[in-house]
Design a protein around this motif. Structure first.
Motif, PDB file in Angstrom:
ATOM      1  N   LEU A 187      37.092  45.820  40.303  1.00 45.58           N
ATOM      2  CA  LEU A 187      37.533  44.631  41.140  1.00 45.58           C
ATOM      3  C   LEU A 187      36.776  44.622  42.637  1.00 45.58           C
ATOM      4  O   LEU A 187      36.747  43.519  43.215  1.00 45.58           O
ATOM      5  N   GLU A 188      36.762  45.945  43.304  1.00 44.13           N
ATOM      6  CA  GLU A 188      36.365  45.852  44.506  1.00 44.13           C
ATOM      7  C   GLU A 188      34.543  44.874  44.459  1.00 44.13           C
ATOM      8  O   GLU A 188      34.542  44.271  45.342  1.00 44.13           O
ATOM      9  N   ALA A 189      33.945  45.341  43.654  1.00 41.08           N
ATOM     10  CA  ALA A 189      32.673  44.616  43.345  1.00 41.08           C
ATOM     11  C   ALA A 189      32.749  43.274  43.074  1.00 41.08           C
ATOM     12  O   ALA A 189      31.981  42.603  43.627  1.00 41.08           O
ATOM     13  N   MET A 190      33.648  42.907  42.329  1.00 40.40           N
ATOM     14  CA  MET A 190      33.877  41.519  42.012  1.00 40.40           C
ATOM     15  C   MET A 190      34.241  40.733  43.392  1.00 40.40           C
ATOM     16  O   MET A 190      33.690  39.562  43.533  1.00 40.40           O
ATOM     17  N   LEU A 191      34.931  41.211  44.203  1.00 41.69           N
ATOM     18  CA  LEU A 191      34.912  40.620  45.357  1.00 41.69           C
ATOM     19  C   LEU A 191      34.407  40.625  46.696  1.00 41.69           C
ATOM     20  O   LEU A 191      34.472  40.249  47.640  1.00 41.69           O
ATOM     21  N   ARG A 192      33.068  41.512  46.404  1.00 41.60           N
ATOM     22  CA  ARG A 192      32.354  41.936  47.575  1.00 41.60           C
ATOM     23  C   ARG A 192      31.695  40.770  48.168  1.00 41.60           C
ATOM     24  O   ARG A 192      31.488  40.694  49.464  1.00 41.60           O
ATOM     25  N   SER A 193      31.491  39.779  47.358  1.00 38.76           N
ATOM     26  CA  SER A 193      30.527  38.518  48.012  1.00 38.76           C
ATOM     27  C   SER A 193      31.796  37.753  49.166  1.00 38.76           C
ATOM     28  O   SER A 193      31.037  36.840  49.549  1.00 38.76           O
ATOM     29  N   THR A 253      37.397  33.043  37.690  1.00 37.09           N
ATOM     30  CA  THR A 253      36.208  33.702  38.382  1.00 37.09           C
ATOM     31  C   THR A 253      36.513  34.320  39.502  1.00 37.09           C
ATOM     32  O   THR A 253      37.384  34.240  40.210  1.00 37.09           O
ATOM     33  N   ALA A 254      35.384  35.016  40.131  1.00 37.14           N
ATOM     34  CA  ALA A 254      35.542  35.623  41.299  1.00 37.14           C
ATOM     35  C   ALA A 254      35.676  34.585  42.593  1.00 37.14           C
ATOM     36  O   ALA A 254      36.725  34.965  43.556  1.00 37.14           O
ATOM     37  N   ALA A 255      35.191  33.373  42.542  1.00 43.93           N
ATOM     38  CA  ALA A 255      35.479  32.453  43.533  1.00 43.93           C
ATOM     39  C   ALA A 255      36.912  31.845  43.483  1.00 43.93           C
ATOM     40  O   ALA A 255      37.490  31.808  44.623  1.00 43.93           O
ATOM     41  N   GLN A 256      37.472  31.740  42.150  1.00 41.90           N
ATOM     42  CA  GLN A 256      38.738  31.242  41.943  1.00 41.90           C
ATOM     43  C   GLN A 256      39.873  32.198  42.353  1.00 41.90           C
ATOM     44  O   GLN A 256      40.941  31.924  43.005  1.00 41.90           O
ATOM     45  N   LEU A 257      39.507  33.504  42.053  1.00 41.18           N
ATOM     46  CA  LEU A 257      40.432  34.713  42.541  1.00 41.18           C
ATOM     47  C   LEU A 257      40.509  34.788  43.928  1.00 41.18           C
ATOM     48  O   LEU A 257      41.587  34.852  44.355  1.00 41.18           O
ATOM     49  N   ALA A 258      39.449  34.849  44.622  1.00 38.38           N
ATOM     50  CA  ALA A 258      39.118  34.704  46.138  1.00 38.38           C
ATOM     51  C   ALA A 258      40.026  33.559  46.772  1.00 38.38           C
ATOM     52  O   ALA A 258      40.882  33.718  47.643  1.00 38.38           O
TER      53      ALA A 258
END
Length: 215
Positions: free
Chosen positions: A19-25, A104-109
């Motif tokens: 999860l951390e890697a997914m949100l890194r961007s 997606t990571a963008a949607q989650l962020a």
């Protein structure tokens, strides 16, 4: 605006690291400050993201305890069980959001930012694809899907098929199907051998607080 302080919670280190890697961007808006494997949140954060991999769903006591911790901020359940009854129970337990693993990571962020800004009376239920898009899980390098890995993790924890169905929201027949496909992938033919394989390959829950990776 300062980055939102986020804690990531699950029983498995590989899951919270994924999860951390997914949100890194998105570190400019989401600052992961704590990763907790079977540990309570230990410092003040704005949002706690609770991943349900091989863990009780949002209607369980775990989410109630997280939400009762003043350090947790807003608790958000991250799951693929989008049963409206489970979502309502999670919100009744104190969760502020209930998000699909199909985002997606963008949607989650974006969803975490919206929840942070929305106030305590702004819970959300977001649907995504049926497929998990990001993150990591034990056994991925062995070819296990996240659902197969979750079922194997619960077998390794000693849960019965009925308990696995209750924990995951899967039907009993679906649990049996995942067990069969899991056994084929790891080359075992019995539950006892699957447990031994799981123990040898990191399927027992971790129990520690982890430092975020250096940026």
């Amino acid at each position: 605006m300062n980055a939102i302080r986020v804690a990531l919670v699950n029983d498995y280190e590989v899951v919270v690291r994924g999860l951390e890697a997914m949100l890194r961007s998105y570190s400019d808006v989401l600052h992961v400050v704590e990763l907790d494997a079977s540990k309570d949140v230990g410092q003040s954060v704005d949002v706690t993201l609770y991943d349900t991999f091989a863990a009780p769903q949002g209607d369980g006591e775990e989410v109630r305890q997280l939400a009762a911790n003043p350090l947790s901020g807003k608790v958000v359940v991250y799951t693929w069980d989008l049963d409206p009854a489970k979502a309502s129970a999670a919100l009744a337990n104190g969760a502020s959001g209930y998000l699909s693993k199909g985002l997606t990571a963008a949607q989650l962020a974006t969803a975490l930012q919206d929840l942070h800004r929305g106030g305590s009376d702004a819970p959300v239920l977001l649907e995504g694809s049926a497929k998990t898009i990001g993150g990591d899980w034990p056994g991925r390098e062995e070819g296990l899907t996240q659902r197969e890995a979750e079922v194997l993790a619960l077998i390794t924890q000693g849960l019965s098929n009925a308990a696995i169905a209750d924990r995951t929201g899967l039907s009993p027949n679906s649990v049996k199907t995942y067990i069969r496909s899991c056994y084929r992938r790891i080359g075992v033919s019995s539950r006892s051998n699957a447990v031994l394989w799981g123990i040898d390959h990191g399927f027992r829950p971790d129990r520690r607080r982890l430092a975020p990776s250096a940026e």
